[in-house]
Design a protein around this motif. Sequence first.
Motif, PDB file in Angstrom:
ATOM      1  N   ARG A 150       0.192   5.546 -11.439  1.00  0.00           N
ATOM      2  CA  ARG A 150      -0.424   4.232 -11.662  1.00  0.00           C
ATOM      3  C   ARG A 150       0.142   3.192 -10.691  1.00  0.00           C
ATOM      4  NH1 ARG A 150       1.534   0.548 -15.338  1.00  0.00           N
ATOM      5  NH2 ARG A 150       2.541   2.254 -16.470  1.00  0.00           N
ATOM      6  N   GLY A 151       1.449   3.201 -10.491  1.00  0.00           N
ATOM      7  CA  GLY A 151       2.066   2.244  -9.579  1.00  0.00           C
ATOM      8  C   GLY A 151       1.593   2.400  -8.148  1.00  0.00           C
ATOM      9  N   ILE A 152       1.434   3.639  -7.730  1.00  0.00           N
ATOM     10  CA  ILE A 152       0.964   3.884  -6.357  1.00  0.00           C
ATOM     11  C   ILE A 152      -0.504   3.493  -6.216  1.00  0.00           C
ATOM     12  CG2 ILE A 152       0.499   5.654  -4.625  1.00  0.00           C
ATOM     13  CD1 ILE A 152       2.971   7.155  -5.868  1.00  0.00           C
ATOM     14  N   THR A 153      -1.333   3.929  -7.162  1.00  0.00           N
ATOM     15  CA  THR A 153      -2.777   3.717  -7.009  1.00  0.00           C
ATOM     16  C   THR A 153      -3.204   2.276  -7.264  1.00  0.00           C
ATOM     17  OG1 THR A 153      -3.208   4.454  -9.281  1.00  0.00           O
ATOM     18  CG2 THR A 153      -3.348   6.120  -7.532  1.00  0.00           C
ATOM     19  N   THR A 154      -2.445   1.535  -8.062  1.00  0.00           N
ATOM     20  CA  THR A 154      -2.849   0.158  -8.353  1.00  0.00           C
ATOM     21  C   THR A 154      -2.073  -0.896  -7.566  1.00  0.00           C
ATOM     22  OG1 THR A 154      -1.343  -0.112 -10.235  1.00  0.00           O
ATOM     23  CG2 THR A 154      -3.543   0.783 -10.701  1.00  0.00           C
ATOM     24  N   VAL A 155      -0.881  -0.545  -7.077  1.00  0.00           N
ATOM     25  CA  VAL A 155      -0.054  -1.545  -6.388  1.00  0.00           C
ATOM     26  C   VAL A 155       0.181  -1.173  -4.930  1.00  0.00           C
ATOM     27  CG1 VAL A 155       2.164  -2.747  -6.349  1.00  0.00           C
ATOM     28  CG2 VAL A 155       1.079  -2.217  -8.543  1.00  0.00           C
ATOM     29  N   ILE A 180       5.514   8.402   1.057  1.00  0.00           N
ATOM     30  CA  ILE A 180       4.442   7.443   1.316  1.00  0.00           C
ATOM     31  C   ILE A 180       4.284   7.348   2.826  1.00  0.00           C
ATOM     32  CG2 ILE A 180       3.636   5.067   1.063  1.00  0.00           C
ATOM     33  CD1 ILE A 180       5.207   4.922  -1.541  1.00  0.00           C
ATOM     34  N   TYR A 181       3.062   7.376   3.266  1.00  0.00           N
ATOM     35  CA  TYR A 181       2.742   7.315   4.690  1.00  0.00           C
ATOM     36  C   TYR A 181       2.366   5.880   5.044  1.00  0.00           C
ATOM     37  CZ  TYR A 181       2.367  12.292   3.758  1.00  0.00           C
ATOM     38  OH  TYR A 181       2.621  13.570   3.344  1.00  0.00           O
ATOM     39  N   TRP A 182       3.060   5.318   6.038  1.00  0.00           N
ATOM     40  CA  TRP A 182       2.847   3.939   6.487  1.00  0.00           C
ATOM     41  C   TRP A 182       2.465   3.941   7.964  1.00  0.00           C
ATOM     42  CZ3 TRP A 182       3.151   0.278   2.774  1.00  0.00           C
ATOM     43  CH2 TRP A 182       3.897   0.550   1.627  1.00  0.00           C
ATOM     44  N   ASN A 183       1.723   2.924   8.384  1.00  0.00           N
ATOM     45  CA  ASN A 183       1.415   2.796   9.805  1.00  0.00           C
ATOM     46  C   ASN A 183       2.678   2.546  10.615  1.00  0.00           C
ATOM     47  OD1 ASN A 183      -1.383   3.183   9.762  1.00  0.00           O
ATOM     48  ND2 ASN A 183      -1.773   1.045   9.300  1.00  0.00           N
TER      49      ASN A 183
END
Length: 103
Positions: free
Chosen positions: A24-29, A55-58
Amino acid sequence: MILEHADITIPPGQQAAFDEAIVRGITTVISQAQGFRGWRVQRGVESPERYVLTIYWNTLEDHTVAFRQGPLFAQWRAIVGPFFAKPPVVEHFTLVGEAPLAP
């Protein structure tokens, strides 16, 4: 692309509640964050209170500055932070290579 690798430990017996909270934290925030590209979370087999979050970031700054120093970080920690048995160990990596998963 930058891979954020977080090694998370939670108290025993909290897996089901944490599974729901982290997704939930990943998908909503976190998914709203600048530079967010995707994620993966895995639970330990031998140590089911241990999780590995990727987590993949630019860019590195998308995580360390835009996200960590912005308002979304507090929202994220409010959701998952109560489950932490100890502070997560977070490191950053660059991708050297990968292959698609076999069918």
